[in-house]
Design a protein around this motif. Structure first.
Motif, PDB file in Angstrom:
ATOM      1  N   ALA A 246       0.749  -1.180   0.198  1.00 28.42           N
ATOM      2  CA  ALA A 246      -0.404   0.063  -0.341  1.00 28.42           C
ATOM      3  C   ALA A 246       0.665   1.162  -0.341  1.00 28.42           C
ATOM      4  O   ALA A 246       0.589   2.342  -0.305  1.00 28.42           O
ATOM      5  CB  ALA A 246      -0.926  -0.218   1.368  1.00 28.42           C
ATOM      6  N   ASP A 247       1.811   1.653   0.247  1.00 28.69           N
ATOM      7  CA  ASP A 247       2.843   2.414   0.279  1.00 28.69           C
ATOM      8  C   ASP A 247       4.013   2.456  -0.834  1.00 28.69           C
ATOM      9  O   ASP A 247       4.286   3.210  -0.485  1.00 28.69           O
ATOM     10  CB  ASP A 247       3.604   2.762   1.874  1.00 28.69           C
ATOM     11  CG  ASP A 247       5.221   1.177   1.890  1.00 28.69           C
ATOM     12  OD1 ASP A 247       4.914   0.084   0.439  1.00 28.69           O
ATOM     13  OD2 ASP A 247       5.874   1.084   2.715  1.00 28.69           O
TER      14      ASP A 247
ATOM     15  N   HIS B  67      -4.791   4.607  -5.115  1.00 26.55           N
ATOM     16  CA  HIS B  67      -4.601   4.531  -4.157  1.00 26.55           C
ATOM     17  C   HIS B  67      -6.054   5.218  -2.721  1.00 26.55           C
ATOM     18  O   HIS B  67      -6.736   5.355  -2.093  1.00 26.55           O
ATOM     19  CB  HIS B  67      -4.943   2.749  -3.919  1.00 26.55           C
ATOM     20  CG  HIS B  67      -5.726   1.972  -2.883  1.00 26.55           C
ATOM     21  ND1 HIS B  67      -5.737   2.406  -1.770  1.00 26.55           N
ATOM     22  CD2 HIS B  67      -6.773   1.425  -3.540  1.00 26.55           C
ATOM     23  CE1 HIS B  67      -6.755   1.672  -0.971  1.00 26.55           C
ATOM     24  NE2 HIS B  67      -7.426   1.284  -1.728  1.00 26.55           N
ATOM     25  N   SER B  68      -4.375   6.539  -2.759  1.00 28.81           N
ATOM     26  CA  SER B  68      -5.235   7.010  -1.838  1.00 28.81           C
ATOM     27  C   SER B  68      -5.440   7.784  -1.848  1.00 28.81           C
ATOM     28  O   SER B  68      -6.867   8.094  -0.598  1.00 28.81           O
ATOM     29  CB  SER B  68      -3.568   7.378  -1.172  1.00 28.81           C
ATOM     30  OG  SER B  68      -2.548   6.418  -0.731  1.00 28.81           O
TER      31      SER B  68
ATOM     32  N   ASN C 260      -2.792  -4.307   3.836  1.00 28.65           N
ATOM     33  CA  ASN C 260      -1.442  -3.427   3.325  1.00 28.65           C
ATOM     34  C   ASN C 260      -1.382  -4.005   1.745  1.00 28.65           C
ATOM     35  O   ASN C 260       0.505  -3.927   1.309  1.00 28.65           O
ATOM     36  CB  ASN C 260      -0.625  -3.452   3.844  1.00 28.65           C
ATOM     37  CG  ASN C 260      -0.821  -2.322   5.981  1.00 28.65           C
ATOM     38  OD1 ASN C 260      -1.445  -1.536   5.211  1.00 28.65           O
ATOM     39  ND2 ASN C 260      -0.457  -2.807   6.598  1.00 28.65           N
ATOM     40  N   THR C 261      -2.251  -4.369   0.807  1.00 29.22           N
ATOM     41  CA  THR C 261      -1.234  -4.861   0.068  1.00 29.22           C
ATOM     42  C   THR C 261      -2.290  -4.684  -1.355  1.00 29.22           C
ATOM     43  O   THR C 261      -3.884  -4.476  -1.190  1.00 29.22           O
ATOM     44  CB  THR C 261      -1.510  -6.554   0.034  1.00 29.22           C
ATOM     45  OG1 THR C 261      -0.427  -6.854   0.655  1.00 29.22           O
ATOM     46  CG2 THR C 261      -0.397  -7.079  -1.562  1.00 29.22           C
TER      47      THR C 261
ATOM     48  N   SER D 289       1.269  -7.416   3.412  1.00 26.97           N
ATOM     49  CA  SER D 289       2.738  -6.837   3.368  1.00 26.97           C
ATOM     50  C   SER D 289       2.469  -5.871   5.517  1.00 26.97           C
ATOM     51  O   SER D 289       1.402  -5.146   5.402  1.00 26.97           O
ATOM     52  CB  SER D 289       2.463  -5.570   2.814  1.00 26.97           C
ATOM     53  OG  SER D 289       3.755  -4.790   2.898  1.00 26.97           O
ATOM     54  N   PRO D 290       2.908  -6.007   5.547  1.00 23.69           N
ATOM     55  CA  PRO D 290       2.631  -5.718   7.013  1.00 23.69           C
ATOM     56  C   PRO D 290       3.471  -4.526   7.502  1.00 23.69           C
ATOM     57  O   PRO D 290       3.946  -3.908   6.076  1.00 23.69           O
ATOM     58  CB  PRO D 290       3.786  -7.159   8.028  1.00 23.69           C
ATOM     59  CG  PRO D 290       4.658  -7.582   7.364  1.00 23.69           C
ATOM     60  CD  PRO D 290       3.626  -7.675   5.770  1.00 23.69           C
ATOM     61  N   PRO D 291       2.485  -4.048   7.850  1.00 27.14           N
ATOM     62  CA  PRO D 291       3.282  -2.124   7.738  1.00 27.14           C
ATOM     63  C   PRO D 291       4.692  -1.799   8.506  1.00 27.14           C
ATOM     64  O   PRO D 291       5.235  -2.588   8.998  1.00 27.14           O
ATOM     65  CB  PRO D 291       2.284  -1.492   9.562  1.00 27.14           C
ATOM     66  CG  PRO D 291       1.453  -2.534   9.873  1.00 27.14           C
ATOM     67  CD  PRO D 291       1.953  -3.920   9.098  1.00 27.14           C
ATOM     68  N   ARG D 292       5.455  -1.279   7.881  1.00 23.88           N
ATOM     69  CA  ARG D 292       6.891  -0.829   8.321  1.00 23.88           C
ATOM     70  C   ARG D 292       6.564  -0.010   8.938  1.00 23.88           C
ATOM     71  O   ARG D 292       6.017   0.557   9.508  1.00 23.88           O
ATOM     72  CB  ARG D 292       6.802   0.515   6.860  1.00 23.88           C
ATOM     73  CG  ARG D 292       6.672  -0.735   5.093  1.00 23.88           C
ATOM     74  CD  ARG D 292       8.072   0.150   4.324  1.00 23.88           C
ATOM     75  NE  ARG D 292       7.109  -0.549   3.267  1.00 23.88           N
ATOM     76  CZ  ARG D 292       7.366  -1.300   2.393  1.00 23.88           C
ATOM     77  NH1 ARG D 292       7.874  -2.920   3.085  1.00 23.88           N
ATOM     78  NH2 ARG D 292       7.300  -2.037   1.539  1.00 23.88           N
TER      79      ARG D 292
END
Length: 129
Positions: free
Chosen positions: A19-20, A46-47, A83-84, A116-119
Motif C-alpha cells: 500500500a505504500d 488508491h490513497s 496493506n496490499t 504486507s505488514p506495515p513498515r
C-alpha cells in the motif's frame, strides 16, 4: 498468477504492490522500471480514493477499488489483502466487469499471501530488524 491475469484479453500488465507503493511482484509483460513507476503511482491513486470514501457513504466506508479511464486504456487498483494492492493496466476496449471479476478471483486465491505488514520506523541510530 499475475501472468495468468495479464494473459486475459486486453490486459497490458499486472503489478502487485504494498500500500505504500513498493513493488512486490509484476507480470512478465512489464519491465521492472515501469512496474516500479506503476506501483508508486497506483498507491497514490488508491490513497486519493481512500480520502474520498467518506463522501461516498460515511466515515467508515471502505475502499475496494479505484478505476482510472484514459483515452487509450484503464487502470484498476484493488485492495488485495492487508496493506496490499493489485493493479491491472488494460487497453481501452477491456470489459471492466470481467477485469474486476478476475482481479477478485486472484485476490481470493492468494488470500493471506498478499499481506504486507506495515513498515516500522525505528528510532535514530537503532538497528533495523
Amino acid at each position: 498468477m499475475l501472468n495468468d491475469l495479464a494473459d486475459m484479453p486486453e490486459a497490458r500488465y499486472v503489478v502487485l504492490l504494498a500500500a505504500d507503493g513498493l513493488l512486490m511482484a509484476h507480470s512478465e509483460s512489464v519491465d521492472r522500471d515501469d512496474a516500479d513507476t506503476v506501483a508508486a503511482s497506483a498507491s497514490g491513486f488508491h490513497s486519493i480514493g481512500a480520502a474520498l470514501a467518506p463522501f461516498c457513504g460515511g466515515k467508515n466506508n471502505g475502499l475496494r477499488q479505484v478505476v482510472g479511464e484514459f483515452d487509450d486504456g484503464f487502470i484498476f487498483v484493488k485492495t488485495a489483502g492487508m496493506n496490499t494492492l493489485l493493479a491491472v493496466v488494460t487497453t481501452a476496449s477491456a470489459d471492466a466487469g470481467v477485469v474486476t471479476h478476475r482481479m477478485n478471483e486472484v485476490a481470493g486465491r492468494l488470500g493471506n499471501e498478499l499481506v504486507s505488514p506495515p513498515r516500522q520506523q525505528s528510532g535514530e541510530g537503532s538497528a533495523r530488524p
